[in-house]
Design an enzyme around this catalytic site. Structure first.
Site, PDB file in Angstrom:
ATOM      1  N   ASP A  32     -32.410 -23.167  40.600  1.00  0.00           N
ATOM      2  CA  ASP A  32     -31.470 -22.717  39.612  1.00  0.00           C
ATOM      3  C   ASP A  32     -31.213 -21.331  39.924  1.00  0.00           C
ATOM      4  O   ASP A  32     -30.959 -20.367  39.060  1.00  0.00           O
ATOM      5  CB  ASP A  32     -32.284 -22.532  38.283  1.00  0.00           C
TER       6      ASP A  32
ATOM      7  N   LEU B  76     -42.190 -34.979  52.174  1.00  0.00           N
ATOM      8  CA  LEU B  76     -43.069 -36.048  52.761  1.00  0.00           C
ATOM      9  C   LEU B  76     -42.865 -37.491  52.118  1.00  0.00           C
ATOM     10  O   LEU B  76     -42.572 -38.337  53.084  1.00  0.00           O
ATOM     11  CB  LEU B  76     -44.605 -35.661  52.281  1.00  0.00           C
ATOM     12  N   GLY B  77     -42.190 -37.500  51.040  1.00  0.00           N
ATOM     13  CA  GLY B  77     -41.949 -38.780  50.490  1.00  0.00           C
ATOM     14  C   GLY B  77     -42.826 -39.615  49.650  1.00  0.00           C
ATOM     15  O   GLY B  77     -43.108 -40.784  49.922  1.00  0.00           O
TER      16      GLY B  77
ATOM     17  N   GLY C 211     -29.108 -15.102  26.457  1.00  0.00           N
ATOM     18  CA  GLY C 211     -28.105 -14.401  27.289  1.00  0.00           C
ATOM     19  C   GLY C 211     -28.469 -13.484  28.340  1.00  0.00           C
ATOM     20  O   GLY C 211     -27.605 -12.954  29.054  1.00  0.00           O
TER      21      GLY C 211
ATOM     22  N   HIS D 226     -27.642 -22.219  36.515  1.00  0.00           N
ATOM     23  CA  HIS D 226     -27.009 -23.039  35.167  1.00  0.00           C
ATOM     24  C   HIS D 226     -26.085 -22.069  34.314  1.00  0.00           C
ATOM     25  O   HIS D 226     -25.375 -22.441  33.568  1.00  0.00           O
ATOM     26  CB  HIS D 226     -28.281 -23.117  34.144  1.00  0.00           C
TER      27      HIS D 226
ATOM     28  N   SER E 101     -30.336 -14.679  30.708  1.00  0.00           N
ATOM     29  CA  SER E 101     -30.570 -15.449  31.854  1.00  0.00           C
ATOM     30  C   SER E 101     -29.960 -14.919  33.177  1.00  0.00           C
ATOM     31  O   SER E 101     -28.833 -14.698  33.135  1.00  0.00           O
ATOM     32  CB  SER E 101     -30.221 -16.839  31.712  1.00  0.00           C
TER      33      SER E 101
END
Length: 350
Positions: free
Chosen positions: A112, A245-246, A188, A80, A190
């Site tokens: 991320d 798997l769905g 800041g 991000h 991150s």
């Protein structure tokens, strides 16, 4: 007060455990600080922001590492921080003042994470990615950040919890198995590292749990073992391969629901919906099934199941223990390829 001061041992007294702990903090920080970088990214204005909208400046941190699968220097940060930015819009600054543009940026929005390649004719300081499985609850940790405009900051705390998944970070983030810490981590920071007392990186700091974005004593880090897996696949293959798997899982599994299903404790992952034509449907999974175990791994909750299935290879056969109609049953399934199937599903599905 004077009497108390007179009785206080000298700060440099040999064998003083507080001095020893302080010395360890100092040595760990000194070891890793040179490898912690500032990251600044210029992003386009938000959609529908109007003709006068200005570009967005994102500030974060990162850490320089090496990889077992590819030669070179790589900066790990949060996706991000740099998403939507071109290479020439990203600035990486080392503590010694050297500045770089990444020659390549590879990202995995679902965890991320972003891996930026930097090239240098001179050696660069690096940190070591450690084993996050050793990050037990109660262990001391240090968090380092280096946002633009500020000097590097070091904070300390402990591992407060493991396997945290109920964290809202955005629609693209699906893989959640965070380390929780009470070390102060500000926005800041991150992308900066979370360190153990050996100076190894055991996590990449990614989020704080607060309503206004300020630190409130609860912060989350991506475990280093997940970071290594994502980084190696990005560097080797250009993308992260994940299984699926769905089915749609309940975001929460309440005690009352468990009792209605005849269970004596809350455990496993509750199936809310099974999509037709998916590996889940072909295995025989049904709505209101509770997946208790995959192979020999007991499932703690829905995020544990998502993370586990995601780590498996497409085509792999698995055996599941399922709670259905007040009894356990066994089902076999073949893992599907999430990369090929993800356009069908929302981010909370597995």
């Amino acid at each position: 007060i004077a009497a108390q001061q007179r009785n206080l041992p000298a700060a440099n007294e040999a064998g003083d455990p507080l001095v020893q702990l302080s010395d360890r903090f100092e040595s760990v920080a000194a070891k890793v600080l040179p490898a912690v970088v500032s990251v600044e990214a210029i992003k386009p204005p938000k959609l529908n922001a109007g003709p006068k909208a200005k570009v967005i400046e994102e500030s974060g941190s990162g850490v320089i590492v090496k990889s077992d699968v590819k030669a070179g220097y790589f900066v790990i940060t949060n996706n991000h921080v740099v998403s939507q930015s071109k290479n020439e819009q990203i600035t990486i600054q080392l503590p010694d003042g050297r500045i770089f543009r990444p020659t390549a940026v590879q990202a995995d929005p679902e965890s991320d994470l972003a891996i930026m390649t930097i090239e240098s004719a001179q050696p660069l300081p690096t940190a070591i990615l450690g084993n996050s499985d050793n990050a037990k609850v109660g262990r001391w940790v240090l968090a380092i950040g280096s946002p633009f405009g500020l000097n590097q900051s070091v904070t300390h705390g402990i591992i407060s919890a493991r396997d945290r998944g109920q964290v809202t970070l955005g629609n693209t983030i699906r893989i959640k198995e965070f380390l929780q810490t009470d070390a102060a981590i500000n926005p800041g920071s991150s992308g900066g590292p979370l360190l153990d007392m050996n100076g190894d990186v055991i996590g990449i700091n990614t989020a704080i749990a607060s309503h206004n974005g300020s630190n409130s004593g609860v912060a989350f880090s991506i475990p280093s073992n997940l970071v290594k897996r994502v980084m190696n696949q990005l560097l080797q293959q250009g993308a992260v391969q994940r299984g699926y798997l769905g089915m749609q899982l309940a975001l929460t599994f309440e005690p009352n629901e468990a009792l209605k299903l005849g269970m004596d404790r809350v455990k496993g992952a509750l199936v809310e919906k099974v999509y037709p034509g998916t590996p889940a449907a072909l295995s025989g999974l049904q709505q209101n099934d509770v997946i208790l175990q995959v192979e020999n791994v007991a499932i703690r909750n829905e995020n544990h199941l998502i993370n586990l299935i995601s780590s498996l290879n497409a085509g792999q056969r698995i055996r599941m223990q399922v709670w259905r109609e007040r009894a356990t049953t066994t089902l076999d399934a073949t893992i599907g390829d999430w990369t090929k199937a993800q356009t069908r599903f929302r981010t909370d599905e597995q």
